[in-house]
Design a protein around this motif. Structure first.
Motif, PDB file in Angstrom:
ATOM      1  N   ALA A  91       6.919 -12.949  -4.194  1.00 21.32           N
ATOM      2  CA  ALA A  91       6.782 -14.152  -5.029  1.00 21.32           C
ATOM      3  C   ALA A  91       5.480 -14.017  -5.820  1.00 21.32           C
ATOM      4  O   ALA A  91       4.872 -12.942  -5.864  1.00 21.32           O
ATOM      5  CB  ALA A  91       6.801 -15.408  -4.167  1.00 21.32           C
ATOM      6  N   ASP A  92       5.044 -15.095  -6.438  1.00 23.67           N
ATOM      7  CA  ASP A  92       3.826 -15.098  -7.252  1.00 23.67           C
ATOM      8  C   ASP A  92       2.653 -14.548  -6.448  1.00 23.67           C
ATOM      9  O   ASP A  92       2.330 -15.049  -5.369  1.00 23.67           O
ATOM     10  CB  ASP A  92       3.533 -16.531  -7.704  1.00 23.67           C
ATOM     11  CG  ASP A  92       2.419 -16.602  -8.736  1.00 23.67           C
ATOM     12  OD1 ASP A  92       1.581 -15.674  -8.779  1.00 23.67           O
ATOM     13  OD2 ASP A  92       2.386 -17.589  -9.488  1.00 23.67           O
ATOM     14  N   GLN A  93       1.978 -13.539  -6.994  1.00 26.41           N
ATOM     15  CA  GLN A  93       0.901 -12.887  -6.274  1.00 26.41           C
ATOM     16  C   GLN A  93      -0.318 -13.758  -6.065  1.00 26.41           C
ATOM     17  O   GLN A  93      -1.171 -13.448  -5.223  1.00 26.41           O
ATOM     18  CB  GLN A  93       0.483 -11.613  -7.006  1.00 26.41           C
ATOM     19  CG  GLN A  93      -0.230 -11.868  -8.323  1.00 26.41           C
ATOM     20  CD  GLN A  93      -0.508 -10.585  -9.075  1.00 26.41           C
ATOM     21  OE1 GLN A  93       0.387 -10.025  -9.676  1.00 26.41           O
ATOM     22  NE2 GLN A  93      -1.747 -10.127  -9.029  1.00 26.41           N
ATOM     23  N   THR A  94      -0.443 -14.855  -6.783  1.00 28.27           N
ATOM     24  CA  THR A  94      -1.605 -15.720  -6.617  1.00 28.27           C
ATOM     25  C   THR A  94      -1.563 -16.492  -5.301  1.00 28.27           C
ATOM     26  O   THR A  94      -2.596 -16.967  -4.834  1.00 28.27           O
ATOM     27  CB  THR A  94      -1.722 -16.718  -7.782  1.00 28.27           C
ATOM     28  OG1 THR A  94      -0.533 -17.519  -7.831  1.00 28.27           O
ATOM     29  CG2 THR A  94      -1.892 -15.977  -9.100  1.00 28.27           C
ATOM     30  N   ASN A  95      -0.386 -16.630  -4.698  1.00 20.94           N
ATOM     31  CA  ASN A  95      -0.300 -17.370  -3.435  1.00 20.94           C
ATOM     32  C   ASN A  95       0.551 -16.654  -2.377  1.00 20.94           C
ATOM     33  O   ASN A  95       0.941 -17.265  -1.386  1.00 20.94           O
ATOM     34  CB  ASN A  95       0.246 -18.782  -3.667  1.00 20.94           C
ATOM     35  CG  ASN A  95       1.543 -18.783  -4.458  1.00 20.94           C
ATOM     36  OD1 ASN A  95       2.350 -17.862  -4.336  1.00 20.94           O
ATOM     37  ND2 ASN A  95       1.748 -19.816  -5.268  1.00 20.94           N
ATOM     38  N   THR A  96       0.835 -15.371  -2.608  1.00 24.86           N
ATOM     39  CA  THR A  96       1.640 -14.595  -1.656  1.00 24.86           C
ATOM     40  C   THR A  96       0.979 -13.250  -1.420  1.00 24.86           C
ATOM     41  O   THR A  96       0.572 -12.571  -2.369  1.00 24.86           O
ATOM     42  CB  THR A  96       3.068 -14.384  -2.190  1.00 24.86           C
ATOM     43  OG1 THR A  96       3.673 -15.654  -2.463  1.00 24.86           O
ATOM     44  CG2 THR A  96       3.921 -13.631  -1.171  1.00 24.86           C
ATOM     45  N   ASN A  97       0.870 -12.852  -0.153  1.00 22.62           N
ATOM     46  CA  ASN A  97       0.246 -11.574   0.185  1.00 22.62           C
ATOM     47  C   ASN A  97       1.114 -10.401  -0.241  1.00 22.62           C
ATOM     48  O   ASN A  97       2.330 -10.527  -0.406  1.00 22.62           O
ATOM     49  CB  ASN A  97      -0.007 -11.485   1.691  1.00 22.62           C
ATOM     50  CG  ASN A  97      -1.101 -12.413   2.159  1.00 22.62           C
ATOM     51  OD1 ASN A  97      -1.827 -12.999   1.349  1.00 22.62           O
ATOM     52  ND2 ASN A  97      -1.225 -12.578   3.464  1.00 22.62           N
ATOM     53  N   LEU A  98       0.490  -9.257  -0.375  1.00 23.90           N
ATOM     54  CA  LEU A  98       1.199  -8.025  -0.714  1.00 23.90           C
ATOM     55  C   LEU A  98       1.993  -7.539   0.494  1.00 23.90           C
ATOM     56  O   LEU A  98       1.441  -7.333   1.573  1.00 23.90           O
ATOM     57  CB  LEU A  98       0.209  -6.952  -1.148  1.00 23.90           C
ATOM     58  CG  LEU A  98       0.796  -5.646  -1.691  1.00 23.90           C
ATOM     59  CD1 LEU A  98       1.429  -5.877  -3.063  1.00 23.90           C
ATOM     60  CD2 LEU A  98      -0.286  -4.569  -1.787  1.00 23.90           C
ATOM     61  N   SER A  99       3.294  -7.349   0.324  1.00 27.06           N
ATOM     62  CA  SER A  99       4.143  -6.789   1.377  1.00 27.06           C
ATOM     63  C   SER A  99       4.100  -5.269   1.306  1.00 27.06           C
ATOM     64  O   SER A  99       3.987  -4.692   0.222  1.00 27.06           O
ATOM     65  CB  SER A  99       5.583  -7.280   1.218  1.00 27.06           C
ATOM     66  OG  SER A  99       5.673  -8.677   1.398  1.00 27.06           O
ATOM     67  N   VAL A 100       4.221  -4.624   2.484  1.00 31.71           N
ATOM     68  CA  VAL A 100       4.087  -3.173   2.547  1.00 31.71           C
ATOM     69  C   VAL A 100       5.129  -2.608   3.516  1.00 31.71           C
ATOM     70  O   VAL A 100       5.319  -3.126   4.614  1.00 31.71           O
ATOM     71  CB  VAL A 100       2.681  -2.757   3.016  1.00 31.71           C
ATOM     72  CG1 VAL A 100       2.587  -1.244   3.164  1.00 31.71           C
ATOM     73  CG2 VAL A 100       1.615  -3.259   2.050  1.00 31.71           C
ATOM     74  N   ILE A 101       5.788  -1.532   3.092  1.00 30.07           N
ATOM     75  CA  ILE A 101       6.656  -0.746   3.963  1.00 30.07           C
ATOM     76  C   ILE A 101       6.152   0.695   3.953  1.00 30.07           C
ATOM     77  O   ILE A 101       6.049   1.318   2.895  1.00 30.07           O
ATOM     78  CB  ILE A 101       8.123  -0.780   3.503  1.00 30.07           C
ATOM     79  CG1 ILE A 101       8.660  -2.226   3.546  1.00 30.07           C
ATOM     80  CG2 ILE A 101       8.983   0.123   4.381  1.00 30.07           C
ATOM     81  CD1 ILE A 101      10.072  -2.355   2.996  1.00 30.07           C
ATOM     82  N   ASN A 102       5.810   1.219   5.128  1.00 27.36           N
ATOM     83  CA  ASN A 102       5.389   2.607   5.284  1.00 27.36           C
ATOM     84  C   ASN A 102       6.486   3.379   6.009  1.00 27.36           C
ATOM     85  O   ASN A 102       6.961   2.947   7.066  1.00 27.36           O
ATOM     86  CB  ASN A 102       4.088   2.697   6.093  1.00 27.36           C
ATOM     87  CG  ASN A 102       2.886   2.229   5.314  1.00 27.36           C
ATOM     88  OD1 ASN A 102       2.450   2.881   4.376  1.00 27.36           O
ATOM     89  ND2 ASN A 102       2.351   1.079   5.696  1.00 27.36           N
ATOM     90  N   THR A 103       6.874   4.502   5.444  1.00 26.49           N
ATOM     91  CA  THR A 103       7.904   5.313   6.066  1.00 26.49           C
ATOM     92  C   THR A 103       7.675   6.776   5.705  1.00 26.49           C
ATOM     93  O   THR A 103       6.672   7.128   5.094  1.00 26.49           O
ATOM     94  CB  THR A 103       9.311   4.849   5.637  1.00 26.49           C
ATOM     95  OG1 THR A 103      10.305   5.580   6.380  1.00 26.49           O
ATOM     96  CG2 THR A 103       9.535   5.049   4.148  1.00 26.49           C
ATOM     97  N   GLY A 104       8.611   7.625   6.096  1.00 25.86           N
ATOM     98  CA  GLY A 104       8.480   9.055   5.817  1.00 25.86           C
ATOM     99  C   GLY A 104       8.991   9.860   6.983  1.00 25.86           C
ATOM    100  O   GLY A 104       9.920   9.462   7.688  1.00 25.86           O
ATOM    101  N   GLY A 105       8.359  10.991   7.234  1.00 21.26           N
ATOM    102  CA  GLY A 105       8.763  11.845   8.334  1.00 21.26           C
ATOM    103  C   GLY A 105       7.870  13.055   8.415  1.00 21.26           C
ATOM    104  O   GLY A 105       7.203  13.425   7.440  1.00 21.26           O
TER     105      GLY A 105
END
Length: 397
Positions: A91-105
């Protein structure tokens, strides 16, 4: 010696976050910030148009970072790996934290195969925080016994497969406070103790598979807006887990984890970061490979300077301090120095009697200036000549 082969990739139209602990380009900056993509664009004369630095990142705009590497680590020796970081706002970055997905192998010369998917996803206005940690391991490795009276020279060769499924949903209820519930599964199977030289058999018997299955209650305080690289924030977490045979556990046992992280922003590119990670088991005997151990935290980073699993016991306390500093004013290169200490309780007497120090230094290469992801290459030292390289995509904590 380690050889790192790095490819940088991200969407040039993505723009910096306006949250209070993100590294982002401000109108008052006198030096333009640079990352690896900018370097490659200049080297290969790639002309990619982008929006002004003041533009906002639209919701669900993916800010990807990608790094293949060949390197040497203590637990895997020579290995090839792929690391992906997908950062985005829901959502709007001014009131929502940055979401993160880490993956790989990664796959190593020791035939270790690791495939993780670790996620921290925030809903609009940070109303909910969804935490996930899903992993598959095929993991021939070493264990060193329990407690502080162990030796690296007395390594016990083991082999097993491992599936982890952790999923939680936390609800915001006041300021930066969140509370919620989840489910945790740790399943180890095809366990083989090859060399049988430690107290592993005495504790674990001849068990070839173990299951820990339990419900989780989780309380956190989190003022970070970007977990990739916090700048001026505090994070505190209390987890209670009840593993029950009713849910499929091999035995009943309980677990409490206490964690705290504090970040002091000293200047535009300098941060003092403090970390405390503590685990306690009670109410029954946890399976051997589910006991607290260095290098088995969420991002496998506790105890830099030692091989993963070097210290294991019914309880563990851990502390670390890291000074992160800029080398180039454009943000492309930075460095760190760090020091840590680990202690585990002995077995069968459950008591702490020794701390094991670690220290080291590292290099930070700005991978993606918009999601503030760094490539982290560290060299750590421990006692008894223990030392080695440690790699991360995103800060260690």
């Amino acid at each position: 010696m380690a050889i790192i082969l790095i490819l940088y990739f991200h969407n040039a139209n993505a723009q910096p976050n306006s949250g209070n602990d993100n590294t982002h380009i401000q109108k008052t900056d006198t030096v333009k910030q640079v990352d690896g993509v900018d370097v490659l664009k200049n080297i290969f004369r790639i002309n990619i148009s982008s929006k002004p630095d003041t533009a906002k990142i639209p919701p669900w705009k993916i800010l990807p970072s990608f790094a293949p590497a060949i390197g040497y680590t203590l637990e895997a020796e020579l290995q090839a790996s792929l690391a992906f970081n997908f950062s985005f706002y829901t959502a709007d970055q001014t009131n929502t934290n940055l979401s993160v997905i880490n993956t790989g192998g990664q796959y190593s010369i020791l035939h270790q195969l690791i495939v993780p998917v670790i996620s921290n996803i925030w809903s609009s206005n940070n109303k909910f925080d969804f935490l996930g940690d899903w992993r598959y391991y095929k993991y021939p490795s070493y264990t060193y016994g329990l407690g502080s009276n162990t030796s690296e020279s007395n390594a016990d060769e083991v082999d097993y497969s491992y599936i982890r499924v952790y999923q939680e949903a936390l609800r915001h209820f006041n300021s930066n406070y969140y509370f919620g519930f989840g489910y945790n599964l740790d399943y180890h199977y095809d366990i083989t103790d090859i060399s049988r030289v430690t107290d592993y058999v005495q504790y674990n018997g001849n068990t070839i598979q173990t299951t820990s299955s339990g419900v989780v209650a989780h309380f956190i305080y989190d003022s970070r807006t970007n977990i990739n690289n916090p700048k001026d924030a505090f994070y505190g977490s209390i987890i209670y887990r009840d593993n029950s045979t009713i849910l499929g556990s091999s035995q009943n046992w309980q677990y409490v984890q206490l964690e705290a992280r504090k970040y002091f922003k000293l200047s535009a590119h300098d941060v003092l970061a403090l970390w405390s990670w503590n685990e306690f088991t009670f109410g029954g005997n946890a399976p051997y490979f589910d006991l607290p151990s260095n290098g088995w935290d969420t991002y496998s980073n506790t105890g830099r300077g030692y091989i993963q699993g070097r210290f294991r016991g019914p309880d563990m306390v851990y502390g670390e301090a890291e000074l992160r500093f800029g080398i180039l004013r454009n943000g492309l290169l930075g460095g760190v120095i760090f020091a840590n200490a680990t202690s585990v309780t002995n077995w069968p007497q459950v008591n702490f009697n020794e701390f094991f120090p670690g220290e080291g230094l590292g290099l930070r290469i700005k991978f993606n200036k918009y999601s503030d992801v760094n490539i982290c290459v560290d060299y750590g030292f421990g006692i008894e000549g223990s030392r080695g390289f440690f790699f991360n995509l995103g800060e260690v904590f």
